[in-house]
Design an enzyme around this catalytic site. Structure first.
Site, mmCIF file in Angstrom:
data_model
loop_
_atom_site.group_PDB
_atom_site.id
_atom_site.type_symbol
_atom_site.label_atom_id
_atom_site.label_comp_id
_atom_site.label_asym_id
_atom_site.label_seq_id
_atom_site.Cartn_x
_atom_site.Cartn_y
_atom_site.Cartn_z
ATOM 1 C CD GLU A 46 4.638 -0.621 -3.777
ATOM 2 O OE1 GLU A 46 5.373 -1.438 -3.190
ATOM 3 O OE2 GLU A 46 3.635 -0.119 -3.247
ATOM 4 C CG HIS A 47 8.504 -1.725 -8.351
ATOM 5 N ND1 HIS A 47 8.978 -2.992 -8.587
ATOM 6 C CD2 HIS A 47 7.164 -1.783 -8.562
ATOM 7 C CE1 HIS A 47 7.965 -3.786 -8.947
ATOM 8 N NE2 HIS A 47 6.857 -3.082 -8.926
ATOM 9 C CB THR A 48 11.804 2.552 -3.534
ATOM 10 O OG1 THR A 48 10.978 2.041 -2.491
ATOM 11 C CG2 THR A 48 11.032 3.592 -4.328
ATOM 12 C CG ASP A 49 12.015 -3.492 -2.216
ATOM 13 O OD1 ASP A 49 12.020 -3.326 -3.450
ATOM 14 O OD2 ASP A 49 11.462 -4.457 -1.648
ATOM 15 N N GLY A 140 -1.387 -14.423 -2.150
ATOM 16 C CA GLY A 140 -1.120 -13.958 -3.497
ATOM 17 C C GLY A 140 -1.808 -12.643 -3.838
ATOM 18 N N GLY A 142 -0.745 -9.659 -2.977
ATOM 19 C CA GLY A 142 0.187 -8.535 -2.871
ATOM 20 C C GLY A 142 0.279 -7.988 -1.458
ATOM 21 C CG LEU A 143 -2.701 -7.579 0.668
ATOM 22 C CD1 LEU A 143 -4.114 -7.842 1.194
ATOM 23 C CD2 LEU A 143 -2.401 -6.083 0.707
ATOM 24 C CB SER A 146 5.331 -15.109 0.871
ATOM 25 O OG SER A 146 5.667 -13.798 0.478
ATOM 26 C CG ASP A 200 7.156 -7.905 0.899
ATOM 27 O OD1 ASP A 200 7.040 -6.692 0.662
ATOM 28 O OD2 ASP A 200 7.057 -8.786 0.032
#
Ligand code: ADP
Ligand code: MG
Length: 423
Positions: A46-49, A140, A142-143, A146, A200
């Site tokens: 997470e927060h690595t992309d 909305g 987090g899945l 969008s 995503d």
């Protein structure tokens, strides 16, 4: 306490039927076809992309369905259950990035934005189109509702405009799909104005059923990693916290800025360039950098570098060919737990709802539990024995009631198929 509410996934029959019905109602015509793309949850990474690191998403069985018909002019007409009384009408020649006169409103940005981005990429001119959206990806949460929208649009336009990039669901063209991903990311960044990192869209477009997708965000390369939960007697429970936090605007951008600053101070292009073995020395250098935020930069960097390492180790475990059980399962759970704790303490992007969901799941016997997605709300995941899903969900509902939180919703996250066309 009330029974847990599970959000069901629309089936292969139901989703296309609902999208096509909406299309007929709005446009009084038959669509050329119905295309779909899934939401995703990230197992770890997470927060690595945006740091060039590794992520490990799966595609959800929950999908956005888009019934679409090619037009012979440059008009785009869009309808969804939320807007069925008023069809939105756009002009492909007039749309543009956020902040320009061509700015596109609300969810239209994710659909029309993909057409715009494909043309910017030199793949135009595209035909106009009419489209009806019917999605069961929680919005909305987090899945990636969008990305589901963008990717459903991309595979639909790929086909009706004859771009030939996506391949077929049984024989996906991975390189072509990676190309479509860049257009979806551009739509989200520039037209919708959300500075997200690309995990995503890659998940929605490039995952495979029964697998997690190891994504190297530095170069976009991927590996399919076996992750057949049903076979292992396991389930991945998604807890949509329904948390609404104000004051989180700008936090995502602030995290990205901290990472960029740390990389600059360390003299590397991306934080993924710092191997786990060099982390202690890197943290010393940041601490001694004299930067006003040095202490914060140390913790943000520690999260990113250890998270990439945890992701690599989890992938190695899943790939060793042995059943996901016993000591191996315990180790997978420990890595997921470590991820959450690092996001809570070092990256500071959890919230009370996420922490309570995770703590409760662990207390009720989850092998591992963590927040997933960007954080500050959104969803958490828990890896649990298939027979204990309901008990864990009940426990979380009770804990939320006790804390006075909104009632959460739940999803069963079977690793599912990527974007494609309904047969
Ligand atoms: P997430 O991707 O985590 O669900 P985002 O804020 O990135 O959250 O995307 C949510 C946005 O996507 C919504 O505000 C809306 O504009 C659009 N969207 C997604 N699904 C739908 C839908 N079914 N109908 C209308 N808009 C949708
Ligand atoms: Mg999103």
């Amino acid at each position: 306490p009330t029974a847990p509410v599970f959000s069901p996934a629309l089936s292969d029959e139901e989703g296309p039927r609902l999208a096509a019905e909406l299309f007929r109602e709005a446009f009084d015509a038959e669509p050329d076809g119905v295309w779909y793309a899934p939401g995703r949850v990230n197992v770890i990474g997470e927060h690595t992309d945006y740091n060039g690191g590794l992520a490990l998403p799966i595609a959800l069985p929950h999908r956005a369905f888009l019934a679409l018909r090619r037009r012979e002019d440059r008009t785009i007409r869009l309808v969804s259950p939320q807007t069925r009384d008023a069809v939105d009408v756009l002009d492909l020649d007039a749309i543009g990035p956020k902040g320009t006169p061509g700015e596109v409103r609300h969810w239209n940005a994710y659909v029309a934005g993909v057409a715009w981005a494909l043309e910017q990429d030199g793949l135009g001119p595209l035909p106009g189109f009419d489209a009806a959206l019917y999605s069961c990806v929680p919005l909305g949460g987090g899945l990636s509702s969008s990305a589901a929208l963008e990717c459903a649009t991309a595979v639909a336009l790929d086909e009706v405009a004859g771009l030939g990039l996506a391949g077929t669901p049984t024989e996906p063209d991975d390189a072509g799909r990676a190309h479509l991903v860049t257009a979806c990311v551009r739509a989200e960044n520039e037209v919708a104005g959300a500075p997200t990192g690309g995990m995503d869209q890659s998940a929605s477009m490039r995952c495979a059923a029964g697998h997690a997708l190891e994504l190297d965000c530095r170069d976009g390369s991927t590996t399919q990693v076996p992750f057949d939960l049903a076979e292992a007697g396991l389930a991945l429970l998604v807890i949509d916290t329904k948390a609404k936090h104000s004051l989180v605007d700008g936090q995502y951008g602030a995290r990205r800025a901290s990472c960029e600053r740390s990389a600059e101070l360390l003299g590397v292009g991306l934080l993924a360039d710092v191997p786990a073995s060099a982390l202690p020395e890197a943290l010393d250098r940041l601490a001694a950098s004299g930067d006003a935020d040095a202490e914060v930069l140390v913790r943000r960097t520690r999260h990113v570098v250890t998270e990439i390492d945890r992701t690599r180790r989890l992938v190695d475990l899943l790939q060793d060919g042995s059943p996901l059980a016993g000591a191996k399962l315990a180790e997978v759970g420990t890595l997921m737990n470590g991820s959450h704790d690092s996001l809570r303490d070092d990256y500071e992007c959890t919230c009370p709802e996420l922490d309570v969901a995770v703590d409760t799941a662990r207390a009720l016997g989850a092998h591992g539990a963590r927040m997933t997605g960007g954080g500050f709300g959104g969803s958490a995941i828990a890896l649990v024995d298939a027979g204990r899903v309901d008990e864990v969900a009940r426990g979380i509902v009770a804990a939320y009631a006790e804390h006075g939180f909104n009632e959460p919703a739940f999803l069963d996250a079977t690793p599912s198929a990527p974007a494609g066309r309904v047969a």
